[in-house]
Design an enzyme around this catalytic site. Structure first.
Site, PDB file in Angstrom:
ATOM      1  N   ARG A  37       0.828  -1.208   0.000  1.00 11.08           N
ATOM      2  CA  ARG A  37       0.000   0.000   0.000  1.00 11.08           C
ATOM      3  C   ARG A  37       0.865   1.262   0.000  1.00 11.08           C
ATOM      4  O   ARG A  37       0.475   2.289  -0.553  1.00 11.08           O
ATOM      5  CB  ARG A  37      -0.946  -0.014   1.200  1.00 11.08           C
ATOM      6  CG  ARG A  37      -2.116  -0.985   1.008  1.00 11.08           C
ATOM      7  CD  ARG A  37      -2.991  -1.048   2.252  1.00 11.08           C
ATOM      8  NE  ARG A  37      -3.582   0.232   2.596  1.00 11.08           N
ATOM      9  CZ  ARG A  37      -4.685   0.737   2.045  1.00 11.08           C
ATOM     10  NH1 ARG A  37      -5.318   0.056   1.085  1.00 11.08           N
ATOM     11  NH2 ARG A  37      -5.175   1.900   2.435  1.00 11.08           N
ATOM     12  N   ASP A  55       2.037  -1.227  10.407  1.00  9.48           N
ATOM     13  CA  ASP A  55       0.700  -1.594  10.849  1.00  9.48           C
ATOM     14  C   ASP A  55       0.473  -0.978  12.231  1.00  9.48           C
ATOM     15  O   ASP A  55       1.090  -1.406  13.216  1.00  9.48           O
ATOM     16  CB  ASP A  55       0.578  -3.114  10.908  1.00  9.48           C
ATOM     17  CG  ASP A  55      -0.816  -3.586  11.281  1.00  9.48           C
ATOM     18  OD1 ASP A  55      -1.635  -2.745  11.720  1.00  9.48           O
ATOM     19  OD2 ASP A  55      -1.078  -4.797  11.143  1.00  9.48           O
ATOM     20  N   ASN A  81      -4.006  11.108  11.101  1.00  9.99           N
ATOM     21  CA  ASN A  81      -5.228  10.906  10.331  1.00  9.99           C
ATOM     22  C   ASN A  81      -5.730   9.467  10.385  1.00  9.99           C
ATOM     23  O   ASN A  81      -6.922   9.221  10.245  1.00  9.99           O
ATOM     24  CB  ASN A  81      -4.967  11.317   8.873  1.00  9.99           C
ATOM     25  CG  ASN A  81      -6.059  10.884   7.936  1.00  9.99           C
ATOM     26  OD1 ASN A  81      -7.079  11.543   7.802  1.00  9.99           O
ATOM     27  ND2 ASN A  81      -5.854   9.755   7.252  1.00  9.99           N
ATOM     28  N   TYR A 148     -15.777   3.305  19.469  1.00 10.57           N
ATOM     29  CA  TYR A 148     -15.279   4.300  18.522  1.00 10.57           C
ATOM     30  C   TYR A 148     -15.390   5.701  19.127  1.00 10.57           C
ATOM     31  O   TYR A 148     -14.455   6.508  19.035  1.00 10.57           O
ATOM     32  CB  TYR A 148     -16.070   4.226  17.222  1.00 10.57           C
ATOM     33  CG  TYR A 148     -15.637   5.251  16.193  1.00 10.57           C
ATOM     34  CD1 TYR A 148     -14.477   5.069  15.445  1.00 10.57           C
ATOM     35  CD2 TYR A 148     -16.389   6.405  15.982  1.00 10.57           C
ATOM     36  CE1 TYR A 148     -14.073   6.012  14.514  1.00 10.57           C
ATOM     37  CE2 TYR A 148     -15.992   7.349  15.048  1.00 10.57           C
ATOM     38  CZ  TYR A 148     -14.840   7.147  14.318  1.00 10.57           C
ATOM     39  OH  TYR A 148     -14.441   8.093  13.403  1.00 10.57           O
ATOM     40  N   LYS A 152     -12.324   8.477  19.825  1.00 11.34           N
ATOM     41  CA  LYS A 152     -12.284   9.834  19.278  1.00 11.34           C
ATOM     42  C   LYS A 152     -12.172  10.876  20.397  1.00 11.34           C
ATOM     43  O   LYS A 152     -11.573  11.938  20.198  1.00 11.34           O
ATOM     44  CB  LYS A 152     -13.512  10.090  18.414  1.00 11.34           C
ATOM     45  CG  LYS A 152     -13.588   9.221  17.160  1.00 11.34           C
ATOM     46  CD  LYS A 152     -12.508   9.581  16.132  1.00 11.34           C
ATOM     47  CE  LYS A 152     -11.295   8.671  16.131  1.00 11.34           C
ATOM     48  NZ  LYS A 152     -10.340   9.026  15.055  1.00 11.34           N
ATOM     49  N   VAL A 179     -18.222  12.359   6.022  1.00  9.71           N
ATOM     50  CA  VAL A 179     -17.948  12.582   4.599  1.00  9.71           C
ATOM     51  C   VAL A 179     -17.908  11.257   3.839  1.00  9.71           C
ATOM     52  O   VAL A 179     -17.622  10.202   4.409  1.00  9.71           O
ATOM     53  CB  VAL A 179     -16.622  13.351   4.404  1.00  9.71           C
ATOM     54  CG1 VAL A 179     -16.765  14.764   4.923  1.00  9.71           C
ATOM     55  CG2 VAL A 179     -15.463  12.647   5.100  1.00  9.71           C
TER      56      VAL A 179
END
Length: 253
Positions: A37, A55, A81, A148, A152, A179
């Site tokens: 990747r 990873d 990010n 989750y 955050k 988004v």
């Protein structure tokens, strides 16, 4: 010209921010979870300086990544990010931590601690952090677990702790909105362009509104956040718990 490192920049918002920064003439170092990747990321972001592979579900690989970033040299900004949202079952990382906790919470903590502090730190959060647990129970005990929303909130607390402890570093958090990325899904209603532009703005803008620390943004404007993140006691508890899990101590300024 600034030099910026962006985690999770093989696709999605991280890749879009990387492209924009390269187009503006900045040096950008990409990151992907494996070598394949990483090579693909370099073809998708022409002009990027390099692409590193690690990873982030593995604490050891994350520590190695920090060392590789330091070997490259100093950075003006680091954008945390990378993140996961949909996790199937009780998926775990290399050391047995729940995948979501390993990638969203512990990896940015390790990288923040071990990479030489840049001038600017940017962390991606979410409006869902408002329902995160500020008691940090999910980080405690022999089997840590977090939702989750918790993860955050952790990112916001980490940014606030960095802003409080590190004089001369702008550390901020942003909500990119819901988004239409691979993570957000094709039906997500928010503006994709605005989703990554706040990363770019916080990384390189010299506007007074961007030269701040300890703030939470949505589409380049300060936004409502969970105020418990401002509590120094909560921040210190978070840093202590992350140190217990990772074996990495948050450094003095």
């Amino acid at each position: 010209m600034a030099r910026i490192f962006i985690t999770g920049s093989a696709d999605g918002l991280g890749q879009m921010a990387a492209r924009e920064l390269v187009e503006q003439g900045h040096q950008v170092v990409l990151h992907a979870r494996n070598e394949k990747r990483a090579k693909e990321a370099l073809t998708k972001v022409p002009g990027a300086e390099a692409a590193l592979a690690a990873d982030l579900s593995s604490m050891e690989e994350t520590k190695r990544l920090a060392a590789e970033v330091n070997q490259i040299g100093s950075f003006d900004a680091i954008i945390h990010n990378a993140g996961v949202y949909r996790v199937t079952g009780y998926a775990t990382g290399a050391e047995g931590l729940p995948l979501l906790l390993a990638v969203n919470t512990i990896a940015p903590y390790i990288l923040t601690c071990l990479i030489h502090p840049p001038k600017r730190l940017i962390y991606l959060s979410s409006g869902m952090h408002l329902s995160g647990d500020p008691s940090l129970k999910g980080l405690q005990g022999d089997q840590p677990l977090a939702s989750y929303s918790d993860s955050k909130l952790h990112g916001l607390i980490l940014a606030k702790a960095a802003a409080r402890n590190w004089v001369g570093v702008y550390a901020n958090t942003l909500d990119p909105g819901w988004v239409p990325t691979k993570m957000g899904g094709a039906g997500a209603p928010d503006n994709l362009e605005q989703g990554f532009q706040t990363q770019v703005w916080l990384a390189v803008s010299n506007e007074p509104e961007a030269l701040v620390s300890g703030r939470y943004f949505h589409h380049q404007r300060e936004a409502h956040y969970q105020l418990k993140a401002d509590d120094a006691g909560v921040q210190e508890q978070f840093l202590d718990l992350c140190e217990q899990i990772s074996g990495v101590r948050f450094p003095e300024n």
